[in-house]
Scaffold this motif. Structure first.
Motif, short mmCIF file in Angstrom:
data_model
loop_
_atom_site.label_atom_id
_atom_site.label_comp_id
_atom_site.label_asym_id
_atom_site.label_seq_id
_atom_site.Cartn_x
_atom_site.Cartn_y
_atom_site.Cartn_z
N GLY A 36 -15.06 33.53 53.78
CA GLY A 36 -14.32 33.19 52.58
C GLY A 36 -14.72 33.99 51.36
N THR A 37 -15.84 34.70 51.43
CA THR A 37 -16.28 35.51 50.30
C THR A 37 -16.54 36.95 50.68
N SER A 38 -16.81 37.19 51.95
CA SER A 38 -17.16 38.53 52.40
C SER A 38 -16.09 39.11 53.30
N LEU A 39 -15.80 40.39 53.14
CA LEU A 39 -14.82 41.05 54.00
C LEU A 39 -15.30 41.18 55.44
N TYR A 40 -16.54 40.82 55.71
CA TYR A 40 -17.02 40.83 57.08
C TYR A 40 -16.13 39.95 57.96
N GLY A 41 -15.57 38.91 57.37
CA GLY A 41 -14.76 37.99 58.15
C GLY A 41 -13.30 38.36 58.26
N ALA A 42 -12.89 39.46 57.65
CA ALA A 42 -11.47 39.82 57.65
C ALA A 42 -10.84 39.91 59.04
N PRO A 43 -11.49 40.54 60.03
CA PRO A 43 -10.85 40.62 61.36
C PRO A 43 -10.56 39.26 61.98
N TYR A 44 -11.41 38.27 61.69
CA TYR A 44 -11.20 36.94 62.24
C TYR A 44 -10.00 36.27 61.56
N ALA A 45 -9.88 36.47 60.26
CA ALA A 45 -8.75 35.90 59.53
C ALA A 45 -7.44 36.48 60.06
N VAL A 46 -7.41 37.79 60.25
CA VAL A 46 -6.21 38.45 60.74
C VAL A 46 -5.91 38.03 62.17
N ALA A 47 -6.94 37.96 63.01
CA ALA A 47 -6.74 37.58 64.41
C ALA A 47 -6.19 36.16 64.54
N MET A 48 -6.66 35.24 63.69
CA MET A 48 -6.13 33.88 63.73
C MET A 48 -4.70 33.84 63.23
N ALA A 49 -4.45 34.50 62.10
CA ALA A 49 -3.12 34.46 61.51
C ALA A 49 -2.06 35.11 62.39
N GLU A 50 -2.44 36.17 63.10
CA GLU A 50 -1.50 36.92 63.91
C GLU A 50 -1.47 36.47 65.38
N GLY A 51 -2.20 35.42 65.70
CA GLY A 51 -2.20 34.91 67.06
C GLY A 51 -2.90 35.82 68.07
N LEU A 52 -3.79 36.66 67.60
CA LEU A 52 -4.44 37.63 68.48
C LEU A 52 -5.51 37.00 69.36
N PHE A 53 -6.15 35.94 68.87
CA PHE A 53 -7.12 35.24 69.71
C PHE A 53 -6.41 34.55 70.87
N LYS A 54 -5.30 33.89 70.57
CA LYS A 54 -4.54 33.22 71.62
C LYS A 54 -4.04 34.22 72.65
N LYS A 55 -3.59 35.37 72.16
CA LYS A 55 -3.11 36.41 73.07
C LYS A 55 -4.23 36.89 73.99
N GLY A 57 -6.67 35.02 75.00
CA GLY A 57 -7.02 33.96 75.93
C GLY A 57 -7.93 32.88 75.39
N VAL A 58 -8.08 32.80 74.05
CA VAL A 58 -8.91 31.75 73.47
C VAL A 58 -8.23 31.25 72.21
N ASP A 59 -8.37 29.96 71.93
CA ASP A 59 -7.71 29.38 70.76
C ASP A 59 -8.74 29.10 69.67
N ILE A 60 -8.98 30.09 68.82
CA ILE A 60 -9.89 29.93 67.69
C ILE A 60 -9.07 29.36 66.54
N THR A 61 -9.40 28.14 66.12
CA THR A 61 -8.59 27.47 65.11
C THR A 61 -9.24 27.44 63.73
N SER A 62 -10.55 27.60 63.68
CA SER A 62 -11.22 27.56 62.38
C SER A 62 -12.55 28.29 62.45
N ILE A 63 -13.09 28.56 61.27
CA ILE A 63 -14.35 29.27 61.14
C ILE A 63 -15.36 28.37 60.44
N ILE A 64 -16.58 28.36 60.97
CA ILE A 64 -17.68 27.67 60.30
C ILE A 64 -18.33 28.68 59.36
#
Length: 326
Positions: A36-55, A57-64
């Protein structure tokens, strides 16, 4: 706000003595340092928003999220899906604590978001000008001190002639700078973008220092052994998120802006600034880039000896084209 994962050792903070193998779940959440503050997490945000994790084979719904360092490690160890993107120093500290963790992918490989600034009318024009002066760092043995020492060494400046003053945070350091208590202060994006008109950059560390591994994906050996398919899917989904960022930075910036609550203009500049230096790795390992970070950790006393990467790295969970080391 810290826009770069903290590398302070968590010493004895990690008290978890064991992590059980994890049962499969319909949805999963993973840990990412400075979410939420560092761009280190950008790939995870994009992967969740674009359904790339589901594609993948895993359903990542949130980040701790966490403030970095040992907190991220503790979070991931306590999670049902013990995978996390952490500062490399935190991964090394976990190993020193005797935790049975492995590094399964590279996260980020640039320090381009970090800089050292001064006031617009300051006589400080280069790192050499800092000799005999005070510089605000966030904390002793923190990343801001590490990068300063690495840059001074790279530029041939005697670090013993530059006094480091712990400010307790980036904003605190800027206040000290404005009050004349220090000649320069550490700064990091997006704060540096938001306040671009207030300070003058002495050095952008990404332009002085070569690429180095700054964050890595880690998990426990037990989880990796019990859930190889899920682990591979997480890493593949993140890798696809990285590809999506480079393919369409503008769209990635929209996603990051919403998730990290940044103004669209700030988010776009922040993402664009990281495209050139290729901040995000798809996951492959580079031993030289890993060792550069270790060299920096040695300068601040976080690490005292070379790291035997053969005992920590496991590239077998990476996409086939990215396996191995270079």
């Amino acid at each position: 706000m810290s826009f770069f994962p903290s590398i302070r050792s968590f010493v004895a903070a990690v008290t978890i003595t064991g992590v059980a193998a994890v049962c499969a779940a319909k949805a999963d959440e993973i840990s990412v340092t400075q979410w939420g503050t560092s761009l280190y997490g950008a790939p995870y945000a994009v992967a969740m928003a674009e359904g790339l994790f589901k594609k993948a084979g895993v359903d990542i719904t949130s980040i701790i999220g966490s403030g970095g360092g040992g907190t991220t490690v503790r979070n991931l160890l306590a999670s049902d899906t013990p995978y996390g993107d952490v500062a490399i120093a935190a991964a090394l500290a976990a190993q020193r604590q005797g935790l049975d963790v492995i590094i399964v992918n590279t996260g980020t490989r640039s320090v381009a978001e970090a800089s050292l600034v001064t006031m617009p009318d300051s006589p400080i024009k280069s790192l050499k000008d800092l000799e005999g002066k005070k510089v605000a760092i966030t904390s002793p043995k923190g990343v801001s001190e590490m990068l300063l020492l690495m840059a001074l060494k790279e530029q041939g400046v005697d670090a013993s002639k530059v006094e480091r003053v712990a400010s307790g945070g980036y904003v605190n350091g800027l206040t000290m700078l404005e009050q004349g208590a220090v000649a320069a202060a550490a700064l990091i994006e997006p704060l540096s973008i938001i306040r671009a008109d207030k300070y003058r950059t002495v050095v952008n560390y990404g332009k002085v220092l070569p690429p180095m591994t700054t964050s890595v994906g880690i998990t426990t050996r037990a989880f990796a052994k019990a859930n190889p398919a899920k682990l591979k899917a997480i890493i593949a989904g993140r890798a696809d998120g990285v590809k999506a960022i480079y393919a369409d930075p503008a769209k990635a910036a929209e996603i990051v802006g919403k998730d990290f609550k940044l103004e669209p203009k700030i988010a776009k500049i922040a993402v664009d600034n990281m495209i050139g230096p290729r901040m995000w790795s798809e996951g492959e390992f580079s031993i030289p880039e890993l060792n550069r970070t270790v060299d920096g950790l040695k300068l601040i006393g976080e690490v005292t000896a070379d790291v035997d990467w053969s005992k920590l790295l496991d590239p077998s969970y990476l996409p086939p084209a990215l396996q191995g080391t270079k």
